[in-house]
Design a protein around this motif. Sequence first.
Motif: not given
Length: 136
Positions: A120-134
């Motif tokens: 879940e921690d890794r998933r939250r990190f990936e979500e924030v990264q995806a938002l930043m890439q957008r």
Amino acid sequence: MKRLFAAALLIATPALAQTPSPAPRAAAEAGTRPQTVEDACIFVAKSMLMARDLKVGVVQAFPELTPPGARLTYSTRMDAEEGDITDEIECQFDAGTSPTKVTRFCMDSTCYASDSEDHEDRRRFEEVQALMQRLK
């Protein structure tokens, strides 16, 4: 009673038609790329908390370090007094890019990164990264 309701509806309709449209979204909400590590860390905090606004307290930025990063205190309560702004976030970013590629961040004694053991921690990190890439 039906006539009273109909009359109230007729009176309210023009007023509702004149309601101003919402104000334009702030730059971070509109999807513009943060230019400083402080702004990028604030974006990370807003994204994690799913909050439109944060009241930021003390900010410490280290763009010259490797990796560059920032640490700040914040509150989700916009009316918070200075002494009540105690929640903290710490962010680290990739040194080779503008401060939009987060490599690690910590909130509430939990750190989020691509190598986090907790799924879940890794998933939250990936979500924030995806938002930043957008961001544009």
